[in-house]
Motif scaffolding. Structure first.
Motif: not given
Length: 522
Positions: A211, A214-215, A377, A382
């Motif tokens: 996660f 991804h951020m 994603l 998300e």
């Protein structure tokens, strides 16, 4: 009624018939016939030539033959024809649009429809001397195109202020030094940096299940969008590439395709912003009702000349503006949504848009790859978080843009051609920073320098800053350069002042139940 036409204009009308006529002043048709003493080809001579030429002019170019009051033929004994500034002001509408450059008067009525910068700059400065603005936005090669637009008139009361004289001298010196052509290697570095950021973003999304990765990828995408916007800004001013054609390609590719924001929309609004810097009714960059208002003058529901509609300050606008110093940063975080909407509205409008098809294709490319990337994603939370993070990071740039103008002086009314330098100094704020942060601000921390010399590549802005500062000091003009933190504080104070004024119960704007509920106890 006296009709006056310069030789260049009459020649362009008459040459196809096989004869040439010098400067003509036609007071009566009989005066036109007196041209029979001129020399014409054998097959068309004397009165016949004059009659045929006159009939041909009326038939083919009737709409372009403009009558002048005889009082406009003000001779100063030098053989030139003159009009005054007051008479020039009368030619200030789309169907009769004249401007003056270095004291020579030009008819740009038809040219406004083809002007690469759009018709808005010409309309905003119509009926005025626009020498400083012309110098700011045009290379030396543009001067040769003016001859075909010359009316034959000169401005009788043409004057140049001392600050304008020195500004023009600076522009000339920069041009002689080749500074407008020397773009440095910043573009190459920026393109490499952007490519690296985008590659890292795509890799993080496709090849990681974390996660936080991804951020981080979302943040990298937002940072890439910031840098791309600076490149698009350069391309929009014809600075980025060696030719205008390559700049157009670069603008559409990095603007429409990668960011989803149309270069056509940007040029439409940005050119108007430069010409009418911080005019509340002419500068679209200050027209953000119902969400934001930088001045209580906007509470009068001004009419936006740019958008052609009223900026209504109604109860809803009063409610939002009253808390704008709290909502300012959240609004900046999602301001990108408004840019997407503005792009779509413009491309679907009936307004004449250069390269509309290419702009639409480029925008469709963005709305293909970006949703596909987000869809990679694993889940919707998300995906939403990814979009929000990327928008929030890019929101830093929206803050940067507003810091340069929100807290500066504002005015109501059209821009004036005779105080170009003064209006730019009063309507801009520079952000002081070290040279190693130039990449972060994209050169726009030198906002005044950019407004005075918009064609100057960003790599030169820091070097000319001391020169501009000294010129402002010499003429007692403001040169505001403050830190990024102080600029934020100054902007928030400006917004808070307007917010408190909006809350003033003595203001005659109508109330509603929501307003009363939030303000019953002050």
């Amino acid at each position: 009624m006296l009709y006056t036409y310069p030789s260049s204009y009459i020649t362009s009308l008459i040459i196809p018939l096989g004869f040439k006529i010098p400067d003509i002043r036609i007071q009566h048709f009989s005066h036109f016939l007196s041209l029979r003493r001129r020399t014409f080809p054998v097959e068309i001579t004397g009165v016949q030539a004059a009659r045929r030429g006159f009939e041909w002019c009326l038939k083919i170019r009737r709409s372009f033959l403009l009558p002048f009051p005889s009082s406009k033929l003000n001779s100063m004994g030098d053989g030139k024809k003159y009009i005054t500034s007051e008479e020039l002001k009368k030619h200030n509408n789309p169907s009769d649009l004249w401007i003056s450059i270095q004291g020579k008067v030009y008819n740009v009525t038809e040219w406004a429809k083809e002007h690469p910068g759009g018709d808005i700059p010409l309309l905003n400065l119509a009926g005025q001397d626009v020498t400083d603005a012309f110098i700011a936005f045009h290379p030396g090669t543009a001067w040769k195109h003016l001859d075909k637009l010359f009316t034959g008139y000169h401005l009788k009361d043409y004057q140049v202020s001392e600050v304008s004289r020195e500004y023009r001298k600076l522009a000339s010196e920069f041009a002689k030094a080749g500074m407008f052509e020397k773009k440095g290697h910043g573009v190459i570095y920026s393109l490499c940096f952007v490519s690296l950021l985008l590659s890292a973003c795509v890799y993080g999304v496709l090849y990681s299940e974390s996660f936080w990765i991804h951020m981080l990828s979302a943040a990298l995408l937002g940072l890439a969008w910031m840098q791309i916007a600076y490149l698009g800004h350069d391309a929009g001013h014809y600075q980025m590439m060696a030719t205008r054609g390559w700049n157009k390609f670069a603008g559409i590719f990095i603007g429409n395709c990668i960011t989803g924001i149309s270069i056509a929309w940007w040029k439409w609004t940005h050119n108007a912003h430069h010409i009418a810097c911080n005019s509340l009714d002419y500068d679209p960059d200050l027209q953000h009702l119902p969400m934001l208002a930088v001045s209580s003058k906007l509470f009068n529901s001004l009419t936006s000349v740019f958008y052609g509609r009223q900026l209504t300050f109604d109860p809803l606008a009063r409610f939002f503006v009253s808390y704008q110093h709290y909502t300012y940063y959240p609004i900046m975080c999602v301001a990108r949504v408004n840019l997407y909407l503005q792009t779509i509205l413009l491309l679907l409008s009936k307004r004449k848009i250069p390269d509309r098809g290419l702009n639409i294709i480029g925008t469709l490319i963005f709305w293909t790859w970006f949703p596909l990337l987000v869809s990679c994603l694993p889940n919707w939370p998300e995906r939403v978080a990814f979009v929000l993070v990327s928008f929030c990071v890019t929101g830093i740039q929206h803050v940067q843009f507003t810091l340069n103008h929100f807290a500066a002086n504002v005015y109501v009314g059209p821009p004036k051609g005779n105080d170009w330098f003064e209006k730019q100094t009063s309507g801009t704020i520079d952000i002081a920073c070290s040279s190693y942060m130039d990449w972060f601000f994209g050169g726009l921390q030198f906002q005044l320098e950019h407004h005075l010399f918009p064609r100057l590549p960003r790599c030169h802005l820091r070097s000319i800053s001391p020169i501009v500062r000294e010129l402002c000091k010499k003429h007692n003009l403001p040169y505001i350069s403050i830190s990024f933190y102080d600029a934020n504080v100054m902007t928030l104070k400006t917004l808070r002042t307007a917010a408190l004024q909006a809350r003033d119960i003595t203001n005659p704007a109508p109330q509603n139940l929501v307003w009363e509920a939030f303000n019953t106890h002050g």
